[in-house]
Write an enzyme that holds these catalytic residues in place. Structure first.
Site, PDB file in Angstrom:
ATOM      1  N   HIS A 191       2.874  -7.904  -1.299  1.00  0.00           N
ATOM      2  CA  HIS A 191       2.099  -7.001  -0.444  1.00  0.00           C
ATOM      3  C   HIS A 191       0.606  -7.218  -0.626  1.00  0.00           C
ATOM      4  CE1 HIS A 191       2.049  -4.994  -4.342  1.00  0.00           C
ATOM      5  NE2 HIS A 191       1.007  -4.280  -3.923  1.00  0.00           N
ATOM      6  N   ASP A 244      -2.904  -4.501  -0.641  1.00  0.00           N
ATOM      7  CA  ASP A 244      -3.019  -3.067  -0.916  1.00  0.00           C
ATOM      8  C   ASP A 244      -3.510  -2.252   0.283  1.00  0.00           C
ATOM      9  OD1 ASP A 244      -1.994  -3.185  -3.503  1.00  0.00           O
ATOM     10  OD2 ASP A 244      -3.909  -3.897  -4.281  1.00  0.00           O
ATOM     11  N   HIS A 258       0.119 -10.142  -3.407  1.00  0.00           N
ATOM     12  CA  HIS A 258       0.485 -10.164  -4.827  1.00  0.00           C
ATOM     13  C   HIS A 258       1.809  -9.431  -5.042  1.00  0.00           C
ATOM     14  CE1 HIS A 258      -1.778  -6.437  -4.250  1.00  0.00           C
ATOM     15  NE2 HIS A 258      -1.108  -5.926  -5.265  1.00  0.00           N
ATOM     16  N   ARG A 296      -6.024   1.036 -12.143  1.00  0.00           N
ATOM     17  CA  ARG A 296      -6.305   0.328 -10.888  1.00  0.00           C
ATOM     18  C   ARG A 296      -7.361   1.040 -10.055  1.00  0.00           C
ATOM     19  NH1 ARG A 296      -2.316  -0.939  -5.744  1.00  0.00           N
ATOM     20  NH2 ARG A 296      -3.236   0.968  -4.941  1.00  0.00           N
TER      21      ARG A 296
HETATM   22  C1  SIN Z   1      -0.323  -3.468  -7.621  1.00  0.00           C
HETATM   23  O1  SIN Z   1       0.462  -3.825  -6.758  1.00  0.00           O
HETATM   24  O2  SIN Z   1      -1.435  -3.055  -7.318  1.00  0.00           O
HETATM   25  C2  SIN Z   1       0.059  -3.552  -9.081  1.00  0.00           C
HETATM   26  C3  SIN Z   1       0.259  -4.968  -9.494  1.00  0.00           C
HETATM   27  C4  SIN Z   1       0.666  -5.059 -10.944  1.00  0.00           C
HETATM   28  O3  SIN Z   1       0.931  -4.046 -11.588  1.00  0.00           O
HETATM   29  O4  SIN Z   1       0.715  -6.174 -11.458  1.00  0.00           O
END
Ligand code: SIN
Length: 286
Positions: free
Chosen positions: A100, A102, A262, A277
């Site tokens: 995905h 974000d 990612h 995050r």
């Molecule tokens: C995310 O998708 O923002 C998290 C990615 C992760 O935890 O590696």
């Protein structure tokens, strides 16, 4: 040009590791400008050994643009833009475990994300990144023509379902990531974004694609859309377009959601993973 820090490209298709910058310090403007240039070139920057508190993380992020408030998870106390991303040792489901980009279900999805590792498993829990520019450039002219003008419909319901439906115990949100009270309010209408996106800063064209939140193509049914969506996901995530980052406590990844997707690996059962995050606001894809 004098180098202001050390930069080592990773062996995969994208990403570079930066050394020689203390992200918790008051970083000079010319260093931030150079980091931004290198970030636009490599699409993901990685840093090691950064002992940042949430305030320092937010402060560093703000140097690259305004921070957003994530709609679904309660932020850290006193840090409204910082969310915890946690998986407890006994939990199975995984936040961010499908490919995905974000907040793609918003009309103006996030430009960038910074993820900082607080506690990591002894092994596993890596994050994969895929380069949408390389994936676009590998397409035949005919496929580019087919995709040009197609728009993908992204719906927040795909996310909301995960937050509120805990009946099967398989929420992608850890019990340590409490749902935000306002999350039921999320954007009501789907967002429609071009599948071939032009980067607003570099001008590069990329496959902008986030299967995790995808409903279908605009003006097509779900059944009609599925074969091409499946093919696109398989194409973008081929190993030749990806890199893989192994986290240590204090690592930070800074990625460009406008051209990179990612996926967080879920291969560390019995261990805890705890990240912080932030996301940086973006604009409407074109
Ligand atoms: C995310 O998708 O923002 C998290 C990615 C992760 O935890 O590696």
């Amino acid at each position: 040009m004098r180098e202001l820090f050390e930069l080592n490209p990773l062996p995969g298709a994208l990403g570079a590791e930066v050394r020689g910058v203390d992200l918790g310090a008051d970083i000079a403007d010319d260093v931030i400008d150079r980091l931004r240039q290198r970030w636009l070139e490599h699409r993901v920057l990685f840093f090691r050994g950064q002992e940042l508190n949430p305030g320092q993380l937010a402060e560093f992020g703000r140097r690259f643009g305004p921070l957003e408030h994530y709609p679904f998870v309660e932020p850290l106390p006193d840090h409204p833009e910082v969310i915890p991303v946690i998986k407890e040792p006994d939990e199975r489901a995984n936040f961010g475990g499908g490919w995905h980009t974000d907040l793609v279900y918003r009309p103006e999805p996030s430009a960038a994300t910074m993820l900082h590792a607080v506690e990591v498993p002894a092994r596993g829990g890596d994050t994969l990144f895929a380069d949408g520019v390389l994936a676009f450039e590998a397409l035949s002219d005919r496929m580019r023509a087919l995709l040009d003008g197609l728009r993908v419909v992204y719906h927040v319901a795909h996310v909301r379902r995960h937050v509120h439906d805990r009946s099967d115990g398989e929420s992608t949100y850890s019990r340590s990531m409490p749902a935000r009270a306002a999350s039921a309010e999320g954007p009501a209408s789907p967002a429609h974004h071009p599948v071939v996106r032009t980067h607003p800063e570099t001008g590069h064209r990329s496959l902008y694609f986030s299967r995790e939140h995808t409903e279908r193509f605009e003006s097509m049914t779900i059944a009609e859309s599925r074969p091409l969506l499946d093919w696109l996901e398989a194409h973008v995530t081929q190993p030749v377009f990806t890199t893989r980052f192994h986290w240590e406590s204090g690592s930070l990844a800074f990625w460009d959601n406008r051209c990179v997707s990612h996926c967080a690996l879920n291969d560390y059962a019995g261990e805890r993973r705890h990240m912080h995050r932030i996301t940086i606001a973006g604009d409407a894809p074109f």
